[in-house]
Scaffold this motif. Structure first.
Motif, PDB file in Angstrom:
ATOM      1  N   GLY A  25       7.333   5.012   4.369  1.00 48.51           N
ATOM      2  CA  GLY A  25       7.494   5.075   5.823  1.00 48.51           C
ATOM      3  C   GLY A  25       8.330   6.239   6.298  1.00 48.51           C
ATOM      4  O   GLY A  25       8.038   7.388   6.018  1.00 48.51           O
ATOM      5  N   PRO A  33      11.094   2.633  12.209  1.00 51.07           N
ATOM      6  CA  PRO A  33      10.449   1.344  12.509  1.00 51.07           C
ATOM      7  C   PRO A  33      10.935   0.750  13.832  1.00 51.07           C
ATOM      8  O   PRO A  33      12.091   0.916  14.220  1.00 51.07           O
ATOM      9  CB  PRO A  33      10.866   0.453  11.336  1.00 51.07           C
ATOM     10  N   ASP A  37       6.939  -3.094  14.363  1.00 57.41           N
ATOM     11  CA  ASP A  37       6.736  -2.833  12.937  1.00 57.41           C
ATOM     12  C   ASP A  37       7.351  -3.944  12.091  1.00 57.41           C
ATOM     13  O   ASP A  37       6.742  -4.411  11.129  1.00 57.41           O
ATOM     14  CB  ASP A  37       7.368  -1.490  12.532  1.00 57.41           C
ATOM     15  N   ARG A  40       5.166  -6.970  12.148  1.00 57.90           N
ATOM     16  CA  ARG A  40       3.972  -6.806  11.300  1.00 57.90           C
ATOM     17  C   ARG A  40       4.322  -6.930   9.817  1.00 57.90           C
ATOM     18  O   ARG A  40       3.562  -7.507   9.040  1.00 57.90           O
ATOM     19  CB  ARG A  40       3.282  -5.474  11.604  1.00 57.90           C
ATOM     20  N   SER A  96       0.937   2.902   9.560  1.00 59.51           N
ATOM     21  CA  SER A  96       2.119   2.103   9.888  1.00 59.51           C
ATOM     22  C   SER A  96       2.792   1.621   8.602  1.00 59.51           C
ATOM     23  O   SER A  96       2.172   1.567   7.537  1.00 59.51           O
ATOM     24  CB  SER A  96       1.723   0.893  10.739  1.00 59.51           C
TER      25      SER A  96
END
Length: 172
Positions: A25, A33, A37, A40, A96
């Protein structure tokens, strides 16, 4: 979530730290984030848990293939930081954090299932932990998701119980 350690992904900053620790990431240029995020990723954890708890290996394969397919990653052979050749799973730059993790988790589950078999997907044996893990040990006898924490707690408790039993005066 492990009930013995509590939730570690409590906010986007904790997720950013986790991703950085694993070089995912934001650690390679993605945006920091967000709360979305984090939501999720926590939902992905529940999906992963369902796959680890699945009794049918075909269900694991279908679910893991679905995780991988979210971003259609590509594999490539690259040198790691030590200069050794390693396989890398490469996801798109705009992927993502949850989708990148889904691809990695799915690929890992498929590899573990193929190499080790479905009977290596296990719950932690600690009575205070609800963790799940894939036993990758050579002998296949691992009992705890985190041996240094879950296993050690039981060993310390057993030791104390034995010591207390030997310290009791006779006849009590």
């Amino acid at each position: 979530m492990r009930t013995s350690t509590g939730e570690v992904l409590t906010d986007p900053a904790a997720l950013a730290a986790f991703l950085a620790e694993h070089r995912l990431g934001a650690s390679h240029g993605a945006a920091a984030p967000t709360d979305a995020d984090l939501a999720r990723v926590l939902a992905l954890r529940q999906e992963t848990r369902a796959l680890l708890e699945a009794e049918d290996e075909d269900e694991v394969v279908a679910g893991a293939n679905g995780l991988v397919a979210r971003v259609a990653p590509r594999t490539t052979l690259l040198r790691d930081d030590a200069g050794a050749w390693q396989w890398f799973l490469v996801t798109p730059p705009d992927c993502s954090a949850a989708d990148e993790l889904a691809a990695l988790i799915g690929t890992g589950l498929l590899g573990a299932l193929r190499t080790l078999s479905h009977n290596r997907f296990r719950p932690c044996s600690s009575p205070v932990c609800h963790g799940l893990f894939v036993d990758t040990s050579k002998a296949g006898r691992r009992r705890y998701c985190m041996p240094g924490l879950c296993g050690n707690r039981l060993n310390v408790a057993s030791h104390r119980a034995r010591r207390q039993a030997t310290e009791r005066p006779a006849g009590s």
